[in-house]
Design a protein around this motif. Structure first.
Motif, PDB file in Angstrom:
ATOM      1  N   PHE A 194      17.292  38.583  15.881  1.00 23.43           N
ATOM      2  CA  PHE A 194      18.586  37.992  16.221  1.00 23.43           C
ATOM      3  C   PHE A 194      19.648  38.404  15.193  1.00 23.43           C
ATOM      4  O   PHE A 194      19.393  38.428  13.998  1.00 23.43           O
ATOM      5  CB  PHE A 194      18.487  36.470  16.261  1.00 23.43           C
ATOM      6  CG  PHE A 194      17.535  35.961  17.304  1.00 23.43           C
ATOM      7  CD1 PHE A 194      17.929  35.846  18.628  1.00 23.43           C
ATOM      8  CD2 PHE A 194      16.236  35.618  16.962  1.00 23.43           C
ATOM      9  CE1 PHE A 194      17.051  35.394  19.595  1.00 23.43           C
ATOM     10  CE2 PHE A 194      15.342  35.162  17.925  1.00 23.43           C
ATOM     11  CZ  PHE A 194      15.742  35.050  19.240  1.00 23.43           C
ATOM     12  N   ALA A 195      20.827  38.711  15.687  1.00 25.49           N
ATOM     13  CA  ALA A 195      21.922  39.067  14.786  1.00 25.49           C
ATOM     14  C   ALA A 195      22.472  37.827  14.087  1.00 25.49           C
ATOM     15  O   ALA A 195      22.872  37.886  12.917  1.00 25.49           O
ATOM     16  CB  ALA A 195      23.040  39.759  15.559  1.00 25.49           C
ATOM     17  N   ALA A 196      22.496  36.703  14.793  1.00 19.75           N
ATOM     18  CA  ALA A 196      23.016  35.473  14.206  1.00 19.75           C
ATOM     19  C   ALA A 196      22.441  34.261  14.930  1.00 19.75           C
ATOM     20  O   ALA A 196      22.019  34.349  16.085  1.00 19.75           O
ATOM     21  CB  ALA A 196      24.543  35.439  14.275  1.00 19.75           C
TER      22      ALA A 196
ATOM     23  N   GLN B 261      22.625  42.921   9.199  1.00 18.06           N
ATOM     24  CA  GLN B 261      23.789  42.976   8.313  1.00 18.06           C
ATOM     25  C   GLN B 261      24.130  41.585   7.781  1.00 18.06           C
ATOM     26  O   GLN B 261      25.243  41.084   7.936  1.00 18.06           O
ATOM     27  CB  GLN B 261      24.984  43.587   9.038  1.00 18.06           C
ATOM     28  CG  GLN B 261      24.751  45.014   9.505  1.00 18.06           C
ATOM     29  CD  GLN B 261      25.957  45.613  10.207  1.00 18.06           C
ATOM     30  OE1 GLN B 261      27.067  45.119  10.089  1.00 18.06           O
ATOM     31  NE2 GLN B 261      25.723  46.687  10.944  1.00 18.06           N
ATOM     32  N   VAL B 262      23.146  40.946   7.162  1.00 21.61           N
ATOM     33  CA  VAL B 262      23.318  39.595   6.631  1.00 21.61           C
ATOM     34  C   VAL B 262      24.091  39.652   5.316  1.00 21.61           C
ATOM     35  O   VAL B 262      23.773  40.455   4.429  1.00 21.61           O
ATOM     36  CB  VAL B 262      21.953  38.918   6.403  1.00 21.61           C
ATOM     37  CG1 VAL B 262      22.138  37.503   5.864  1.00 21.61           C
ATOM     38  CG2 VAL B 262      21.156  38.896   7.696  1.00 21.61           C
TER      39      VAL B 262
ATOM     40  N   THR C 152      16.968  33.001  -1.503  1.00 20.45           N
ATOM     41  CA  THR C 152      16.704  34.374  -1.068  1.00 20.45           C
ATOM     42  C   THR C 152      17.892  35.291  -1.324  1.00 20.45           C
ATOM     43  O   THR C 152      17.785  36.505  -1.159  1.00 20.45           O
ATOM     44  CB  THR C 152      16.366  34.415   0.435  1.00 20.45           C
ATOM     45  OG1 THR C 152      17.539  34.094   1.197  1.00 20.45           O
ATOM     46  CG2 THR C 152      15.241  33.438   0.773  1.00 20.45           C
ATOM     47  N   GLY C 153      19.021  34.693  -1.677  1.00 22.49           N
ATOM     48  CA  GLY C 153      20.206  35.506  -1.968  1.00 22.49           C
ATOM     49  C   GLY C 153      21.146  35.711  -0.798  1.00 22.49           C
ATOM     50  O   GLY C 153      22.149  36.412  -0.928  1.00 22.49           O
ATOM     51  N   VAL C 154      20.861  35.102   0.367  1.00 23.09           N
ATOM     52  CA  VAL C 154      21.756  35.274   1.512  1.00 23.09           C
ATOM     53  C   VAL C 154      22.864  34.225   1.488  1.00 23.09           C
ATOM     54  O   VAL C 154      22.683  33.120   0.981  1.00 23.09           O
ATOM     55  CB  VAL C 154      20.994  35.189   2.857  1.00 23.09           C
ATOM     56  CG1 VAL C 154      19.958  36.290   2.952  1.00 23.09           C
ATOM     57  CG2 VAL C 154      20.331  33.824   3.034  1.00 23.09           C
TER      58      VAL C 154
END
Length: 293
Positions: free
Chosen positions: A181-183, A269-270, A232-234
């Motif tokens: 999933f993209a989002a 592209q997170v 996780t850094g996102v």
């Protein structure tokens, strides 16, 4: 004179295009959500069926298009293929009037109480993601795969969202199928904070919503996921409505900013944070993530 005429012609052309888009929106607005979303059926690999409402808001020339999957709550479970529409009416109205939202395919499947979006509800902090997906959620995933194979769905722009039971289903889906999933837009839901589940979910851009005074699904269900994802850094987005209860889905899914953000997302592209958060500063993190009214 020639230069002036060219400018005048450009203005007229722009006005005509604008009026054309407006006329199209007005024409669509004359139909109710039930009229726009056709009643159809999904069939899985075992021949089992699931009701679904489908809005093909695109032209053949637009293919492949983004796909938006919306999962309803427990109160809309059933087989009438109608109950799942109402809670997403705010989204429908926003899409109708916002010309910046691109052509897309919208899917509103309907599960039953006996075959819900998740096998178990992730209320407890030690909740573990079941090994296999709920059959209802798997049926939706199979249909998305088919749409990609048919050239209808753009695999880089598949979006999922849901509220309450559907919010839990949304968290389950992105933890179960990383880089798919993209989002995702989980509203008043929850999921697993196991390391593997969180790392998988972190491959999807997320904007989560919850009411701080939710008495049906405790706000901690979302808060602990946001805190875990920060490690996780996102750069996960989180909106917590102050003093709001459980029924916030119209507010969340009707949010123009959220919808515009959603369609900007692409698979893989997170957005990343500059530094991972610190577990001991959970509420400090929340002050950064939470967006006010």
């Amino acid at each position: 004179m020639g230069k002036w005429l060219r400018r005048f012609g450009s203005v007229v052309a722009g006005l005509c295009l604008g009026w054309g888009l407006l006329a199209c929106s007005v024409a669509e607005a004359q139909f109710s959500m039930a009229e726009q979303f056709s009643a159809e059926v999904l069939t899985n690999a075992f021949g089992e069926t699931m009701p679904v409402r489908v809005w093909r808001k695109y032209q053949p020339k637009d293919l492949p298009v983004p796909v938006v999957v919306l999962l309803h709550g427990s109160g809309e479970c059933g087989q009438d293929n109608a109950a799942q529409l109402g809670p997403f009416n705010a989204l429908y109205k926003t899409v109708l009037v916002d010309s910046t939202i691109p052509p897309a395919l919208y899917l509103l499947p309907q599960c039953t109480q006996g075959n819900a979006w998740v096998r178990t509800i992730a209320f407890k902090p030690d909740y573990r993601l079941p090994r296999y997906p709920a059959p209802a959620l798997k049926t939706v995933k199979e249909h998305l795969d088919e749409l990609v194979c048919q050239g209808v769905a753009d695999p880089e722009r598949i979006y999922i969202g849901g509220y309450s039971l559907g919010g839990f289903g949304t968290w389950d889906a992105i933890a179960r199928w990383p880089d798919y999933f993209a989002a995702a837009v989980p509203v008043c839901g929850g999921g697993s904070t196991q390391e593997a589940a969180v790392k998988a979910a972190a491959t999807t851009s997320i904007w989560a919503f919850h009411g701080s005074a939710d008495s049906s699904v405790p706000v901690d269900c979302t808060r602990r996921l946001i805190a875990a994802l920060s490690q996780t850094g996102v750069a996960t987005k989180y909106t917590e409505y102050p003093n709001a209860g459980h029924n916030i889905w119209s507010r969340a899914f009707g949010d123009t900013a959220m919808l515009r953000w959603l369609f900007r997302q692409r698979r893989g592209q997170v957005e990343k944070r500059s530094e991972p958060g610190i577990v001991g500063a959970v509420f400090g993190q929340l002050l950064e993530f939470v967006t006010p009214d």
